[in-house]
Write a protein that holds these residues in place. Sequence first.
Motif, PDB file in Angstrom:
ATOM      1  N   UNK A 161      38.757  66.004  25.743  1.00 52.25           N
ATOM      2  CA  UNK A 161      39.540  66.666  27.100  1.00 52.25           C
ATOM      3  C   UNK A 161      41.232  66.607  26.799  1.00 52.25           C
ATOM      4  N   UNK A 162      41.606  65.193  26.278  1.00 52.33           N
ATOM      5  CA  UNK A 162      42.861  65.099  25.860  1.00 52.33           C
ATOM      6  C   UNK A 162      43.230  66.070  24.642  1.00 52.33           C
ATOM      7  N   UNK A 163      42.481  66.313  23.821  1.00 47.50           N
ATOM      8  CA  UNK A 163      42.968  67.027  22.604  1.00 47.50           C
ATOM      9  C   UNK A 163      43.065  68.576  22.995  1.00 47.50           C
ATOM     10  N   UNK A 164      41.881  69.070  24.092  1.00 44.32           N
ATOM     11  CA  UNK A 164      42.086  70.523  24.522  1.00 44.32           C
ATOM     12  C   UNK A 164      43.218  70.469  25.310  1.00 44.32           C
ATOM     13  N   UNK A 165      43.627  69.726  26.252  1.00 45.84           N
ATOM     14  CA  UNK A 165      44.811  69.777  27.032  1.00 45.84           C
ATOM     15  C   UNK A 165      46.170  69.878  26.328  1.00 45.84           C
ATOM     16  N   UNK A 166      46.273  68.868  25.244  1.00 39.13           N
ATOM     17  CA  UNK A 166      47.563  69.117  24.258  1.00 39.13           C
ATOM     18  C   UNK A 166      47.497  70.373  23.580  1.00 39.13           C
ATOM     19  N   UNK A 171      40.841  69.599  16.411  1.00 41.45           N
ATOM     20  CA  UNK A 171      40.221  68.347  15.740  1.00 41.45           C
ATOM     21  C   UNK A 171      40.966  67.124  15.077  1.00 41.45           C
ATOM     22  N   UNK A 172      42.236  67.312  14.677  1.00 42.40           N
ATOM     23  CA  UNK A 172      43.054  66.434  14.100  1.00 42.40           C
ATOM     24  C   UNK A 172      43.585  65.555  15.565  1.00 42.40           C
ATOM     25  N   UNK A 173      43.763  66.227  16.639  1.00 39.54           N
ATOM     26  CA  UNK A 173      43.989  65.371  18.022  1.00 39.54           C
ATOM     27  C   UNK A 173      43.193  64.426  18.271  1.00 39.54           C
ATOM     28  N   UNK A 174      41.848  65.321  18.315  1.00 42.02           N
ATOM     29  CA  UNK A 174      40.839  64.653  19.013  1.00 42.02           C
ATOM     30  C   UNK A 174      40.410  63.297  17.972  1.00 42.02           C
ATOM     31  N   UNK A 175      40.452  63.479  16.739  1.00 40.50           N
ATOM     32  CA  UNK A 175      40.181  62.197  15.954  1.00 40.50           C
ATOM     33  C   UNK A 175      41.406  61.124  16.077  1.00 40.50           C
ATOM     34  N   UNK A 176      42.807  61.832  16.295  1.00 38.89           N
ATOM     35  CA  UNK A 176      43.665  60.537  16.570  1.00 38.89           C
ATOM     36  C   UNK A 176      43.519  60.060  17.782  1.00 38.89           C
ATOM     37  N   UNK A 177      43.191  60.957  18.807  1.00 37.56           N
ATOM     38  CA  UNK A 177      42.967  59.921  20.234  1.00 37.56           C
ATOM     39  C   UNK A 177      41.615  59.015  20.149  1.00 37.56           C
TER      40      UNK A 177
END
Length: 160
Positions: free
Chosen positions: A102-107, A86-92
Amino acid sequence: MKKYIFLIIAALLIVAFSSNMSYQQQTIVPELRVLLADQPFEETLSLFKIPYWGTIISVESRGYFYFVEFLIRKATHFIGFGIVGVILYLFYRKLAWRFPALLAVATVFLVASLDELRQAFSPGRTGVFSDVLLDSLGALFFILIAAIIVHIKKSHFKTN
């Protein structure tokens, strides 16, 4: 933007720190023996048989306290990497990148893979691909919830 970077770094440090600990350092079985001395839900938990790393994990095979610990450890994987996702998703999203979910899940998949690979070479630890999948599913689950919330908030503010 800085708060997202701080949260990402903090989350990755927590993952790295906990992965460095051996099972003996991480075990909560002694605490569970005290906290759950009456073994609540033992009958219900005895119904579960979980295939994991080529074996079946159950109350019967591991004992009540070790099975409960196993469930807690796997829930921690699911929820912890869900939060990282979630943190990555919000950042992206903040960076306005395309396909932030998709990028957050891949990361998360990449970070979890690297973490499990590192654990495979750590004394007293094992690297298991099942944990990578569990981590990634946790990220996917929580990112979907976050994306739905973001969508609802955007829709709500457009109509008001």
